[in-house]
Design an enzyme around this catalytic site. Structure first.
Site, PDB file in Angstrom:
ATOM      1  N   CYS A   1       0.823  -1.215   0.000  1.00 22.54           N
ATOM      2  CA  CYS A   1       0.000   0.000   0.000  1.00 22.54           C
ATOM      3  C   CYS A   1       0.860   1.270   0.000  1.00 22.54           C
ATOM      4  O   CYS A   1       1.518   1.548  -0.996  1.00 22.54           O
ATOM      5  CB  CYS A   1      -0.983  -0.035   1.172  1.00 22.54           C
ATOM      6  SG  CYS A   1      -2.390   1.071   0.963  1.00 22.54           S
ATOM      7  N   LEU A   2       0.893   2.043   1.086  1.00 19.98           N
ATOM      8  CA  LEU A   2       1.734   3.236   1.105  1.00 19.98           C
ATOM      9  C   LEU A   2       3.195   2.861   0.913  1.00 19.98           C
ATOM     10  O   LEU A   2       3.946   3.576   0.238  1.00 19.98           O
ATOM     11  CB  LEU A   2       1.560   4.009   2.418  1.00 19.98           C
ATOM     12  CG  LEU A   2       2.375   5.303   2.514  1.00 19.98           C
ATOM     13  CD1 LEU A   2       1.870   6.350   1.540  1.00 19.98           C
ATOM     14  CD2 LEU A   2       2.346   5.866   3.941  1.00 19.98           C
TER      15      LEU A   2
ATOM     16  N   ASN B 164      -7.379  -0.217   0.412  1.00 27.15           N
ATOM     17  CA  ASN B 164      -7.727   1.034   1.082  1.00 27.15           C
ATOM     18  C   ASN B 164      -6.688   2.075   0.694  1.00 27.15           C
ATOM     19  O   ASN B 164      -5.667   2.223   1.361  1.00 27.15           O
ATOM     20  CB  ASN B 164      -7.766   0.850   2.599  1.00 27.15           C
ATOM     21  CG  ASN B 164      -7.922   2.175   3.324  1.00 27.15           C
ATOM     22  OD1 ASN B 164      -8.347   3.171   2.731  1.00 27.15           O
ATOM     23  ND2 ASN B 164      -7.565   2.206   4.595  1.00 27.15           N
TER      24      ASN B 164
ATOM     25  N   HIS C  53      -3.884  -5.290  -0.174  1.00 28.02           N
ATOM     26  CA  HIS C  53      -3.512  -5.841   1.135  1.00 28.02           C
ATOM     27  C   HIS C  53      -3.537  -7.373   1.124  1.00 28.02           C
ATOM     28  O   HIS C  53      -4.590  -7.982   1.311  1.00 28.02           O
ATOM     29  CB  HIS C  53      -4.454  -5.318   2.220  1.00 28.02           C
ATOM     30  CG  HIS C  53      -4.223  -3.901   2.578  1.00 28.02           C
ATOM     31  ND1 HIS C  53      -3.341  -3.500   3.557  1.00 28.02           N
ATOM     32  CD2 HIS C  53      -4.726  -2.761   2.058  1.00 28.02           C
ATOM     33  CE1 HIS C  53      -3.322  -2.185   3.640  1.00 28.02           C
ATOM     34  NE2 HIS C  53      -4.163  -1.705   2.739  1.00 28.02           N
TER      35      HIS C  53
ATOM     36  N   GLU D  52      -2.486  -9.240   3.396  1.00 31.98           N
ATOM     37  CA  GLU D  52      -2.823  -9.711   4.751  1.00 31.98           C
ATOM     38  C   GLU D  52      -4.324  -9.684   4.973  1.00 31.98           C
ATOM     39  O   GLU D  52      -4.845 -10.349   5.864  1.00 31.98           O
ATOM     40  CB  GLU D  52      -2.085  -8.888   5.810  1.00 31.98           C
ATOM     41  CG  GLU D  52      -2.702  -7.569   6.200  1.00 31.98           C
ATOM     42  CD  GLU D  52      -2.574  -6.479   5.159  1.00 31.98           C
ATOM     43  OE1 GLU D  52      -3.172  -5.402   5.345  1.00 31.98           O
ATOM     44  OE2 GLU D  52      -1.879  -6.701   4.132  1.00 31.98           O
TER      45      GLU D  52
END
Length: 359
Positions: free
Chosen positions: A249-250, A291, A334, A336
Site C-alpha cells: 500500500c503506502l 484502502n 492488502h 494480509e
C-alpha cells in the site's frame, strides 16, 4: 432517537442524521468503503487518518466490539458515517457496542444518513471535504475547502522500536517500517517463523543495516505519499543495502517514489474487499482488499529498473511492481487482507522465498 447532526460537504450538500458516539464537530476528507464486514478493522486502520469513513453496507455494529480483531491500538478515521448502527450486538466475542466504544475513544458517529446518495456523489464528483456539525448554517466553506490531510505518517508511526516474536523457532529476522501499519502484516510474518522488529518511519538505512535482518517490510499508511520527502530519500539508501524488500500500500507508493516514479490522487480511491487485480506475469486474477486514495502512475515506471506486476482490472491502475535493480517487489492491495479475501497471502511466501535465495 439520538441528537440530530449534519454532514455538510464542501459542495454545499447537506445530509441529516442522528449522532452517536462522541460529541463535537469534525472536519475531514470524506471517503467510502464497500466492505460488508470488517468494520472493526476499518475503524482501527490508521490509513484512514484525517478522513471520515462512509460505510456503504447499511447495517454496521451487529457483531459488536472485539478488541482481538483490532488492526492497531488507535482509531484510524476521524469520524464514522453509517445508515444504521446496531444498538444490540450479538456475538459471543463482543465486549460492547459501537456507541460506548466511540464515546470512550472520542470518535464522532452519524447514523441515519442516506449513504447510497452520499456515495454516488463522491463517485461522481470525487473525494471532497466535509464537516459533521449541529449547525449547518454556521459552516465556514472557505476553511472547509482548504482542509488538507498532512503529517499523517509521522502522526501514525510508532515512536519506539518493538519486537514481535514467533512461538517457535526464529527462521528469519525482519525489519518492518511502520508508516501506519495494520497488525495483520506482522501476524502473517510471525506465522511463518519471523521475528519482526517494528521500526519508526524515520529509521535510517544505517540503523537497519546494523540490525542484521534478513528482510525489510514497508507497511501501509495514510496521506499523500509524495509529501514524505525524507522517508523517500531514506528508502533510496535502504534499497542499496541489497536486503530483500516487500512493500504494501503506502509502502508500495513510497518505494516507487524512491525510484523516481510518480504518484497521483485517484478520483475516489479503492476502499473495500472486492477489488480485482491481475498478475501480469501469470495472467491470473485475484480478488483483493484495498484502502488507498493514491496510485503509482503506470506510465512513469522506468522499464530499466522495474516492471509492472499487477494492475486493477476495473480501472487499469498500477497494483504492483517488481524491481530489477534490487531484490524487491510491492503491491498496492492488502495481501494480509483483514478484513477481506485471502487470495494473495502467497505473496508473503514469495517474500520468504526471496530471503532464502539471498542466504
Amino acid at each position: 432517537m439520538g441528537k440530530t447532526g449534519y454532514l455538510v460537504l464542501e459542495n454545499g450538500k447537506i445530509f441529516r442524521g442522528e449522532r452517536f458516539g462522541a460529541e463535537g464537530e469534525m472536519t475531514a476528507e470524506v471517503v467510502f468503503t464497500t466492505g460488508m464486514t470488517g468494520y472493526l478493522e476499518t475503524l482501527t486502520d490508521r490509513s484512514y487518518w484525517g478522513q471520515m469513513v462512509v460505510q456503504t453496507f447499511p447495517l454496521i455494529g451487529n457483531y459488536g466490539v472485539i478488541p482481538a480483531d483490532f488492526e492497531s491500538d488507535a482509531i484510524g478515521p476521524s469520524a464514522y458515517i453509517v445508515k444504521h448502527w446496531c444498538q444490540a450486538p450479538s456475538n459471543f466475542r463482543s465486549e460492547g457496542s459501537l456507541d460506548t466504544f466511540f464515546k470512550e475513544r472520542g470518535v464522532i458517529g452519524l447514523s441515519g444518513v442516506d449513504t447510497r446518495t452520499l456515495t454516488k456523489i463522491i463517485r461522481e464528483a470525487g473525494v471532497m471535504n466535509g464537516v459533521i456539525t449541529d449547525d449547518p448554517a454556521a459552516v465556514d466553506f472557505e476553511a472547509l475547502k482548504a482542509y488538507r490531510v498532512t503529517g499523517a505518517v509521522k502522526a501514525s508511526s510508532t515512536k519506539e522500536r518493538y519486537v514481535v516474536s514467533p512461538a517457535g523457532e526464529v527462521k528469519k529476522k525482519i525489519a518492518l517500517l511502520d508508516f501506519g501499519l495494520k497488525k495483520n502484516i506482522y501476524r502473517e510474518l510471525v506465522k511463518r517463523g519471523a521475528e519482526v522488529t517494528v521500526c519508526p518511519c524515520s529509521t535510517t538505512a544505517q540503523e537497519i543495516a546494523a540490525m542484521g535482518v534478513d528482510g525489510i517490510m514497508l507497511s501501509n499508511g495514510p496521506g499523500d505519499p509524495a509529501e514524505n520527502v525524507e522517508i523517500i530519500a531514506n528508502l533510496r539508501e535502504i534499497c542499496k543495502l541489497g536486503i530483500p524488500l516487500f512493500g504494501i500500500c503506502l509502502g508500495h507508493q513510497l518505494l516507487a517514489l524512491a525510484h523516481g516514479f510518480q504518484t497521483e490522487k485517484l478520483k475516489y480511491g479503492h476502499r473495500g474487499a472486492n477489488q480485482p487485480v491481475k498478475n501480469l506475469e501469470t495472467g491470473r486474477v485475484y480478488i483483493s482488499s484495498q484502502n488507498h486514495g493514491y496510485a503509482v502512475v503506470s506510465g512513469s515506471i522506468d522499464g530499466k529498473t522495474a516492471k509492472e506486476l499487477f494492475v486493477n482490472v476495473n480501472d487499469g491502475t498500477c497494483e504492483g511492481i517488481r524491481y530489477l535493480d534490487c531484490p524487491a517487489f510491492s503491491v498496492q492491495f492488502h495481501p494480509e487482507a483483514c478484513g477481506g479475501p485471502l487470495d494473495t497471502q502467497e505473496l508473503f511466501d514469495q517474500f520468504f522465498a526471496m530471503m532464502k535465495e539471498g542466504e
